[in-house]
Design a protein around this motif. Structure first.
Motif, PDB file in Angstrom:
ATOM      1  N   THR A 118       0.845  -1.183   0.000  1.00 40.88           N
ATOM      2  CA  THR A 118       0.000   0.000   0.000  1.00 40.88           C
ATOM      3  C   THR A 118       0.891   1.247   0.000  1.00 40.88           C
ATOM      4  O   THR A 118       2.111   1.158   0.171  1.00 40.88           O
ATOM      5  CB  THR A 118      -0.946  -0.002   1.214  1.00 40.88           C
ATOM      6  OG1 THR A 118      -1.942   1.015   1.049  1.00 40.88           O
ATOM      7  CG2 THR A 118      -0.194   0.253   2.505  1.00 40.88           C
ATOM      8  N   ASN A 122      -0.663   5.641   3.648  1.00 39.04           N
ATOM      9  CA  ASN A 122      -1.851   4.940   4.144  1.00 39.04           C
ATOM     10  C   ASN A 122      -1.667   4.645   5.631  1.00 39.04           C
ATOM     11  O   ASN A 122      -0.601   4.199   6.066  1.00 39.04           O
ATOM     12  CB  ASN A 122      -2.044   3.641   3.358  1.00 39.04           C
ATOM     13  CG  ASN A 122      -3.430   3.039   3.540  1.00 39.04           C
ATOM     14  OD1 ASN A 122      -3.989   3.072   4.633  1.00 39.04           O
ATOM     15  ND2 ASN A 122      -3.967   2.486   2.480  1.00 39.04           N
ATOM     16  N   ARG A 143     -12.009  -0.987   1.752  1.00 39.01           N
ATOM     17  CA  ARG A 143     -10.702  -1.187   1.127  1.00 39.01           C
ATOM     18  C   ARG A 143     -10.862  -1.698  -0.299  1.00 39.01           C
ATOM     19  O   ARG A 143     -11.863  -2.347  -0.634  1.00 39.01           O
ATOM     20  CB  ARG A 143      -9.870  -2.187   1.937  1.00 39.01           C
ATOM     21  CG  ARG A 143      -9.398  -1.633   3.271  1.00 39.01           C
ATOM     22  CD  ARG A 143      -8.911  -2.746   4.153  1.00 39.01           C
ATOM     23  NE  ARG A 143      -8.139  -2.273   5.289  1.00 39.01           N
ATOM     24  CZ  ARG A 143      -7.820  -3.031   6.321  1.00 39.01           C
ATOM     25  NH1 ARG A 143      -8.190  -4.289   6.366  1.00 39.01           N
ATOM     26  NH2 ARG A 143      -7.111  -2.538   7.329  1.00 39.01           N
ATOM     27  N   ILE A 185       0.229   2.085  -6.741  1.00 35.29           N
ATOM     28  CA  ILE A 185       0.276   2.179  -5.278  1.00 35.29           C
ATOM     29  C   ILE A 185       1.165   3.342  -4.842  1.00 35.29           C
ATOM     30  O   ILE A 185       0.911   3.989  -3.823  1.00 35.29           O
ATOM     31  CB  ILE A 185       0.793   0.854  -4.670  1.00 35.29           C
ATOM     32  CG1 ILE A 185      -0.166  -0.295  -4.995  1.00 35.29           C
ATOM     33  CG2 ILE A 185       0.969   0.982  -3.166  1.00 35.29           C
ATOM     34  CD1 ILE A 185      -1.594  -0.078  -4.524  1.00 35.29           C
ATOM     35  N   LYS A 189      -3.220   6.105  -2.417  1.00 37.82           N
ATOM     36  CA  LYS A 189      -3.270   5.397  -1.134  1.00 37.82           C
ATOM     37  C   LYS A 189      -4.604   4.696  -0.877  1.00 37.82           C
ATOM     38  O   LYS A 189      -4.801   4.127   0.201  1.00 37.82           O
ATOM     39  CB  LYS A 189      -2.968   6.357   0.009  1.00 37.82           C
ATOM     40  CG  LYS A 189      -3.978   7.474   0.208  1.00 37.82           C
ATOM     41  CD  LYS A 189      -3.554   8.341   1.383  1.00 37.82           C
ATOM     42  CE  LYS A 189      -4.576   9.446   1.666  1.00 37.82           C
ATOM     43  NZ  LYS A 189      -4.168  10.276   2.815  1.00 37.82           N
ATOM     44  N   ILE A 192      -4.866  -1.438  -2.141  1.00 37.78           N
ATOM     45  CA  ILE A 192      -3.900  -2.422  -1.669  1.00 37.78           C
ATOM     46  C   ILE A 192      -3.495  -3.228  -2.896  1.00 37.78           C
ATOM     47  O   ILE A 192      -4.331  -3.817  -3.573  1.00 37.78           O
ATOM     48  CB  ILE A 192      -4.495  -3.357  -0.600  1.00 37.78           C
ATOM     49  CG1 ILE A 192      -4.831  -2.576   0.670  1.00 37.78           C
ATOM     50  CG2 ILE A 192      -3.532  -4.500  -0.282  1.00 37.78           C
ATOM     51  CD1 ILE A 192      -5.565  -3.398   1.713  1.00 37.78           C
TER      52      ILE A 192
END
Length: 296
Positions: A118, A122, A143, A185, A189, A192
């Protein structure tokens, strides 16, 4: 004089044909071999091939690096008989060869894992396996997951773990390559990233240029399972000890039916030299693993 010239020409032609024949001869260390490689373990396999060719200059590899679901058909329809996968063949896949009495030689030579990454900004630094499964089952909306490819073995692994057949309608997406996931990534943010560990290597220039902007999440398994006591990152030690939850065996599967370059490469991968490359790639060498891990 004319006869001498003709004789010389014939000898030269025969010599060239014989030389060409000798060059094409396949042994454990020479010849040309087609090989299919799951691209999630591509960086490791490419390094293994490069060093093998230094050791044995007469060996030539025609390697295809693609997502698992894109290379399996070529392997099953007999187009290419050597493949490297982060899993074993299924019983159904084995039938394509066993029903023709072709022996399947499978050798594990490394253990890798699936990393979750991530953005550095984050607030999350850890995640539970259950949380990942909930996202995949469409139960969580807080998420979002981004896979390296919709046809990759990383998605197949987690799809089977979650008991789903396809992406849920929201919060699960895919890029085309692992490097595209790394680049996303590094600047977003809200995601995942899901990719093979060996893409997070100092030898990968895309990772190196973005590593200060991303972080690897610690992962905790369900209670009572290995890796369920605390959060573990996919470090080499945790791969070797077998406690990182998302582990995978990397296997070379040879169905050539002869003692040729496929056999030689498989043996070399498990040799001290081949295993040293695995070690330097920060994965778990086969010979250092304390037990056989039967994860797919």
């Amino acid at each position: 004089m004319k006869n001498v010239f003709i004789l010389f020409a014939l000898l030269s032609l025969f010599s060239c044909k014989q030389k060409k024949k000798d060059e094409l001869k396949e042994t454990r260390t020479s010849g040309t071999m087609k090989i299919l490689v799951d691209e999630t373990v591509g960086p490791l396999v490419q390094r293994e091939i490069d060093i093998f060719k230094i050791d044995y200059p007469d060996a030539n590899f025609l390697a295809t690096f693609k997502p698992e679901e894109k290379i399996i058909p070529a392997f099953l329809n007999d187009s290419v008989r050597v493949i490297i996968l982060p899993r074993l063949l299924t019983k159904q896949e084995e039938k394509y060869y066993t029903q023709r009495n072709i022996k399947i030689n499978t050798s594990r030579f490394a253990v890798d894992g699936i990393a979750l990454i991530t953005n550095q900004d984050n607030i999350d630094s850890v995640i539970n396996v259950k949380d990942v499964i909930d996202i995949l089952q469409g139960k969580s909306s807080s998420r979002k997951l981004m896979f390296d490819n919709a046809y990759s073995s990383t998605f197949k692994y987690l799809k089977e773990l979650a008991g789903i057949k396809q992406f849920p309608p929201k919060n699960v997406y895919a890029k085309n390559t692992a490097n595209e996931v790394i680049q996303l990534i590094a600047k977003d943010k809200s995601f995942i990233g899901v990719l093979g560990i060996n893409w997070l290597s100092e030898k990968n220039t895309v990772f190196v240029s973005n590593k200060d902007k991303i972080k690897t999440l610690g992962l905790k398994n369900d209670k009572g399972k290995i890796g369920g006591d605390k959060f573990y990152k996919p470090t080499q030690d945790n791969l070797i000890n077998g406690i990182y939850p998302f582990l995978r065996n990397i296997n070379i599967i040879d169905c050539e039916g002869r003692d040729g370059l496929g056999t030689g490469f498989a043996v070399w991968l498990r040799s001290q030299r081949g295993q040293l490359i695995v070690l330097k790639s920060e994965l778990a060498p086969h010979k250092l693993m304390p037990r056989q891990i039967n994860y797919k």
